[in-house]
Write a protein that holds these residues in place. Sequence first.
Motif, short mmCIF file in Angstrom:
data_model
loop_
_atom_site.label_atom_id
_atom_site.label_comp_id
_atom_site.label_asym_id
_atom_site.label_seq_id
_atom_site.Cartn_x
_atom_site.Cartn_y
_atom_site.Cartn_z
N LEU A 132 0.80 -1.25 -0.19
CA LEU A 132 -0.15 0.13 -0.07
C LEU A 132 0.90 1.36 0.12
O LEU A 132 0.65 2.17 -0.56
N ASP A 133 1.96 1.38 0.81
CA ASP A 133 2.90 2.16 0.67
C ASP A 133 3.45 2.69 -0.70
O ASP A 133 3.36 3.81 -1.32
N VAL A 134 3.71 1.58 -1.57
CA VAL A 134 4.26 1.83 -2.81
C VAL A 134 3.13 2.21 -3.76
O VAL A 134 3.12 3.00 -4.57
N LEU A 135 2.01 1.58 -3.75
CA LEU A 135 0.63 1.76 -4.40
C LEU A 135 0.22 3.35 -4.24
O LEU A 135 -0.03 4.23 -5.18
N GLY A 136 0.41 3.80 -2.95
CA GLY A 136 -0.19 5.30 -2.73
C GLY A 136 0.72 6.12 -3.56
O GLY A 136 0.46 7.15 -4.05
N ASP A 137 2.21 5.76 -3.76
CA ASP A 137 2.95 6.85 -4.50
C ASP A 137 2.62 6.59 -5.94
O ASP A 137 2.61 7.49 -6.73
N LEU A 138 2.43 5.36 -6.52
CA LEU A 138 1.84 5.46 -7.98
C LEU A 138 0.73 5.95 -8.24
O LEU A 138 0.52 6.34 -9.37
N ILE A 139 -0.49 5.90 -7.27
CA ILE A 139 -1.47 6.65 -7.55
C ILE A 139 -1.46 8.15 -7.89
O ILE A 139 -1.97 8.65 -8.46
N LEU A 140 -0.36 8.69 -7.13
CA LEU A 140 -0.40 10.14 -7.31
C LEU A 140 0.27 10.33 -8.49
O LEU A 140 0.23 11.48 -9.04
N ARG A 141 1.11 9.31 -8.89
CA ARG A 141 1.94 9.39 -10.24
C ARG A 141 1.29 8.97 -11.49
O ARG A 141 1.80 8.99 -12.50
N LEU A 142 -0.07 8.21 -11.12
CA LEU A 142 -0.52 7.89 -12.43
C LEU A 142 -0.83 8.90 -13.46
O LEU A 142 -1.64 9.80 -13.24
N ASN A 143 -0.27 8.76 -14.84
CA ASN A 143 -0.85 9.54 -15.76
C ASN A 143 -1.69 9.02 -16.60
O ASN A 143 -1.55 8.15 -17.17
N SER A 144 -2.84 9.65 -16.85
CA SER A 144 -3.94 9.10 -17.70
C SER A 144 -4.46 10.28 -18.67
O SER A 144 -4.86 11.25 -18.07
N LEU A 145 -4.10 9.98 -19.92
CA LEU A 145 -4.57 11.11 -20.92
C LEU A 145 -5.55 10.30 -21.97
O LEU A 145 -5.17 9.10 -22.25
N PHE A 146 -6.52 11.31 -22.07
CA PHE A 146 -7.50 10.60 -23.06
C PHE A 146 -7.86 11.76 -24.26
O PHE A 146 -7.68 12.69 -24.15
N MET A 147 -8.22 10.93 -25.30
CA MET A 147 -8.94 11.69 -26.16
C MET A 147 -10.14 10.97 -26.87
O MET A 147 -10.00 10.06 -26.68
#
Length: 291
Positions: A151-166
């Motif tokens: 969860l510690d690692v996941l929490g960091d990844l959630i903040l840095r997840l880059n989601s780009l849509f068109m």
Amino acid sequence: MTFRIITDSTADLSEDYLQKNDIAVLGMTVTIGDENYPTVGENALDNDHLLSEIKLGKAVQTSQINSGQFTELFKNYVKKNPEQEIVYLAFSSGLSGTYQSAVIARDMVLEEYPEAKITVVDTLAAASGEGFLVQEMVKLRDSGKSLPEALDVLGDLILRLNSLFMVDDLNHLARGGRIPKAVAMVGTMANIKPLLTVDTQGKLTQLSKVRGKKKAIKALVDMTLEEIDLSYPRITVAYSGSDATAQEVKNMVLVRDLVDTVDIRPLSPTIVTHTGAGTLAIFSIAKKNRK
């Protein structure tokens, strides 16, 4: 297995992947006209049928997973193994009430089974972005990490997840309340393609506007590769309708020789209900936190 992972059908993960990695999944319901369709299991709705119905002008909508469904699943696992830790990775609370349903269910189960170990995580992510995080959680579990460590690692990844849509037709998102109608109106004018992202609240927000689909695709790829953390050299490309554009994006990414893997994945019917055909999304882990 150090802990059990649960997710939902919006994560775009295949049935084969879910089974191989022992991940439980709950599905939202899609309603087309007066008929309800499940999004998991043997009779799950497929995108071809959904898109054909949308093209015919049928009214479509989704229903979130309710607290009763979560309560039943949580209880089943607790009864089988009260000592095992359970973690549910949820579709963004900024886009659905499913996360809150899971929190209510967790609290109800804990009243009856105080010894239960249930964690509900708001991924603040949608579609294959949520799936990306589930895949990383599987890697952490399988490497022997404890749930707190993962969860510690996941929490960091959630903040840095880059989601780009068109999205080709933004009116679908506007009808569902996912974006303002004004943004949808702009997208229909003069072939302008708004580029969207998922913000820190887990909501869709506009990043910029690009004229023309080709320029929009290039902008998505450029932004992804400029921001990507190369210690996570993996990108997921998700699409609705034809996969031709997704394949084009994969080639554009790989020729830059920055990432090892580009996964192509169809968006789930739950997401396609709100986006229609011609949607393209790119997911990666960025060097910096999302804004």
